[in-house]
Enzyme design. Structure first.
Site: not given
Ligand code: FPP
Length: 249
Positions: A21, A24, A38, A66, A69, A72
């Site tokens: 995590d 971003g 990423h 996930s 996700n 997004r």
């Protein structure tokens, strides 16, 4: 001196799971778009995998995407899928050189076709390797995994294939994506968030949890060893009291 040298080689977790995590936020801090986080995070995947192979961790599970996700922005989702496809394709050779076997868990049939194809190819081409198994959690939701297992078990009961008393921890584990994989002894989450986020809810029942403020793109081999070092210095009681664990008679 590396923290690696301080590790007890007889007490290395068999299975380490990681919630990667902070990509971003790391990118934003550097004045870049989220996708750059990423892309840089792939280097941390290499770092974690290298450290895991060095100390002979048998399974390394990474939460790469996930089911949540998908919500997004499209640009980020498309970028992440492209990154997965190219990374998996580019890394096959290196996985083979390092005796790493690739596996994946999650609702894989809902991934884009090219992603499924690349994943299948990489899994097949690394299937004979005997070292660390790298498990990618893709389009993964632990609640969905458990719901599917419950439905399968209920169906078997309905068909008369099993009795109620056959529903043991073992049977449930055997119906999860992770069937055959030992539960993680250690789960690491980067970026300072202190949540499980729908990741391996059943499997983490007795895992030691390690939360670090480091953003994933900054995560290095030493951070991995540090997490194992702290794990080795904790007392895992499994519901017992200290005296029972230390009673050697
Ligand atoms: C979480 O950071 C990270 C992800 C959702 C994706 C992680 C994927 C990679 C590092 C690529 C991995 C590639 C392979 C082959 C395993 P975030 O975006 O939630 O960060 P934030 O919390 O700062 O927004």
């Amino acid at each position: 001196m590396s923290i690696k040298d301080k590790l007890d080689t007889n007490n290395i977790p068999e299975h380490v799971a990681i919630i990667m995590d902070g990509n971003g936020r790391w990118a934003k801090q550097q004045g870049h778009v989220r996708l750059f986080g990423h892309t840089t995070g792939v280097e941390s995947v290499r770092e974690a995998l290298k450290a895991a192979t060095e100390v002979k961790v048998k399974y390394l599970t990474l939460y790469a995407f996930s089911t949540e996700n998908w919500n997004r922005p499209k640009e980020e989702v498309d970028g992440l899928m492209d990154l997965l496809v190219t990374t998996i394709a580019n890394e096959i050779e290196s996985l083979n050189e390092n005796d790493v076997r690739l596996d994946a868990i999650g609702n894989l049939s809902d991934l884009p076709e090219n992603c499924q194809a690349e994943l299948k190819r990489a899994i097949e081409r690394t299937s004979k390797n005997k070292g660390t198994c790298l498990v990618l959690a893709l389009n993964y939701s632990s609640k969905f995994e458990m719901k599917t297992a419950i439905k399968e078990i209920a169906q078997k009961y309905k068909n008369g294939e099993i009795e109620l008393d056959d529903i043991t921890d073992h049977l449930v584990s055997d119906h999860l994506y992770t069937a055959g994989i030992p539960d993680p002894e250690l789960m690491i989450r980067t970026s300072g968030e202190v949540r499980i986020s729908n990741f391996l809810l059943w499997q983490l029942a007795y895992s030691e949890l390690h939360f670090t403020p480091t953003f994933w793109p900054d995560f290095k081999q030493e951070d991995f060893y540090q997490a194992i070092y702290e794990y080795q210095n904790r007392e895992r009681r499994f519901g017992l009291v200290s005296e029972q664990l230390n009673d050697t008679e």
